[in-house]
Design an enzyme around this catalytic site. Structure first.
Site, PDB file in Angstrom:
ATOM      1  N   TRP A  14       5.361   6.375   9.467  1.00  0.00           N
ATOM      2  CA  TRP A  14       6.574   5.573   9.256  1.00  0.00           C
ATOM      3  C   TRP A  14       6.304   4.067   9.258  1.00  0.00           C
ATOM      4  CZ3 TRP A  14      11.059   8.019  12.672  1.00  0.00           C
ATOM      5  CH2 TRP A  14      11.317   9.313  12.191  1.00  0.00           C
ATOM      6  N   LYS A  15       5.073   3.690   9.655  1.00  0.00           N
ATOM      7  CA  LYS A  15       4.725   2.255   9.737  1.00  0.00           C
ATOM      8  C   LYS A  15       5.780   1.519  10.562  1.00  0.00           C
ATOM      9  CE  LYS A  15       1.987   2.820   5.628  1.00  0.00           C
ATOM     10  NZ  LYS A  15       1.407   2.277   4.409  1.00  0.00           N
ATOM     11  N   HIS A  99      -6.277   2.742  10.314  1.00  0.00           N
ATOM     12  CA  HIS A  99      -5.523   2.610   9.065  1.00  0.00           C
ATOM     13  C   HIS A  99      -5.951   1.306   8.392  1.00  0.00           C
ATOM     14  CE1 HIS A  99      -2.247   2.081   6.254  1.00  0.00           C
ATOM     15  NE2 HIS A  99      -1.997   3.367   6.393  1.00  0.00           N
ATOM     16  N   GLU A 101      -4.331  -0.933   7.036  1.00  0.00           N
ATOM     17  CA  GLU A 101      -3.527  -2.093   7.420  1.00  0.00           C
ATOM     18  C   GLU A 101      -4.033  -2.672   8.743  1.00  0.00           C
ATOM     19  OE1 GLU A 101       0.224  -0.074   6.956  1.00  0.00           O
ATOM     20  OE2 GLU A 101      -0.156  -0.013   4.804  1.00  0.00           O
ATOM     21  N   GLY A 237       3.147   7.650   3.446  1.00  0.00           N
ATOM     22  CA  GLY A 237       3.849   6.474   3.941  1.00  0.00           C
ATOM     23  C   GLY A 237       5.284   6.470   3.462  1.00  0.00           C
ATOM     24  N   GLY A 238       5.563   5.693   2.421  1.00  0.00           N
ATOM     25  CA  GLY A 238       6.920   5.485   1.923  1.00  0.00           C
ATOM     26  C   GLY A 238       7.742   6.758   1.760  1.00  0.00           C
TER      27      GLY A 238
HETATM   28  P1  13P Z   1       2.233   5.066   0.909  1.00  0.00           P
HETATM   29  O1  13P Z   1       2.448   6.558   0.839  1.00  0.00           O
HETATM   30  O2  13P Z   1       3.491   4.296   1.100  1.00  0.00           O
HETATM   31  O3  13P Z   1       1.382   4.578  -0.215  1.00  0.00           O
HETATM   32  O4  13P Z   1       1.388   4.794   2.250  1.00  0.00           O
HETATM   33  C1  13P Z   1       0.246   5.525   2.482  1.00  0.00           C
HETATM   34  C2  13P Z   1      -0.216   5.240   3.842  1.00  0.00           C
HETATM   35  O5  13P Z   1      -0.662   4.162   4.146  1.00  0.00           O
HETATM   36  C3  13P Z   1      -0.093   6.311   4.840  1.00  0.00           C
HETATM   37  O6  13P Z   1      -0.779   6.007   6.006  1.00  0.00           O
END
Ligand code: 13P
Length: 254
Positions: A14-15, A99, A101, A237-238
């Protein structure tokens, strides 16, 4: 037919999204729509402060919980950090580490990632170790070299019994949040190399390690990606922020 050797794992990262109310609503929708009634293992990784509200909303659901990060030290004066023990105590059975990020925005090296994964194992929490190349690295032809170097550095101090508890996630940086996905074949090629490297390092136990693909996994591309031989699930992610799209991806496992 492609029979999966390993139980597919679909993890939603979910970030830094959702309030407590939105999180509870999303969990309720996932349960109502039968997220845990498919063949896949389903895990969600909310931000730290939402772990307790999510757990409360889960009731007796079999959906698993992951944290998005942890610190490698057991305890100490590390303002803003959360230990592996605290992650476990909060109810998480998995924790994402490394990750891209975190690597890109917070300076995490593969060595740090390895220490975090080790700390998690000592608390019986399964680390989800992320690896992946940048666009420049892909374009210069160094994808495999980069990914293997990240894997080797993160797993250098691991024993054969440790590795069986680890999940690896291959997330090409250029595919994260961009809507650009690796083609199933390109993803499979990297997954096959990761699988071969794991087997080389840990011949007796690496067979059970799941290698997830992440990077713009959506309902319309999930089936083709998950059909590949060495893709054992997805780190989403999204599309994990919406019950309908996350369920569609879970359904794509079988
Ligand atoms: P997205 O699916 O939004 O590209 O993100 C992938 C992600 O970083 C999952 O950890």
């Amino acid at each position: 037919m492609n029979v999966k050797l390993r139980k597919p794992l679909i993890a939603g990262n979910w970030k830094m999204y959702k309030t407590a109310r939105e999180a509870a609503e999303l969990v309720a929708a996932l349960i109502e729509r039968g997220a845990e009634k498919h063949g896949a293992e389903v895990v969600i990784a909310p931000p730290f402060t939402l772990i307790a509200p999510v757990l409360a909303a889960m009731g007796g659901s079999r959906i698993g919980l992951a944290a998005q990060n942890c610190h490698f030290e057991k305890q100490g004066a590390f303002t803003g950090e959360v230990s592996a023990e605290q992650v476990r105590e909060a109810g998480c059975t998995y924790c994402i580490v490394g990750h891209s990020e975190r690597r890109q925005l917070f300076g995490e090296t593969s060595e740090i990632v390895g220490k975090k994964a080790k700390a998690l194992l000592s608390e019986a929490v399964h680390p989800i170790v992320c690896v992946g190349e940048t666009l420049a690295e892909r374009e210069s032809g160094s994808t495999l070299k980069v990914v293997i170097a990240q894997l080797d550095a993160a797993l250098v101090s691991f024993g054969a019994s440790d590795i069986a508890k680890v999940v690896v996630a291959y997330e090409p940086v250029w595919a994260i949040g961009t809507g650009r996905t690796a083609s199933p074949k390109d993803a499979q090629d990297v997954h096959a190399v990761i699988r071969a490297r794991l087997l080389q390092m840990f011949p007796t136990t690496a067979d059970t390690v799941r290698v997830l693909y992440g990077g713009s996994v959506k309902p319309d591309n999930a089936k083709a990606l998950l059909a590949e031989r060495d893709i054992d699930g997805a780190l989403v992610g999204g599309a994990s922020l919406d019950a309908g799209s996350f369920i569609s991806i879970i359904e794509a496992t079988g």
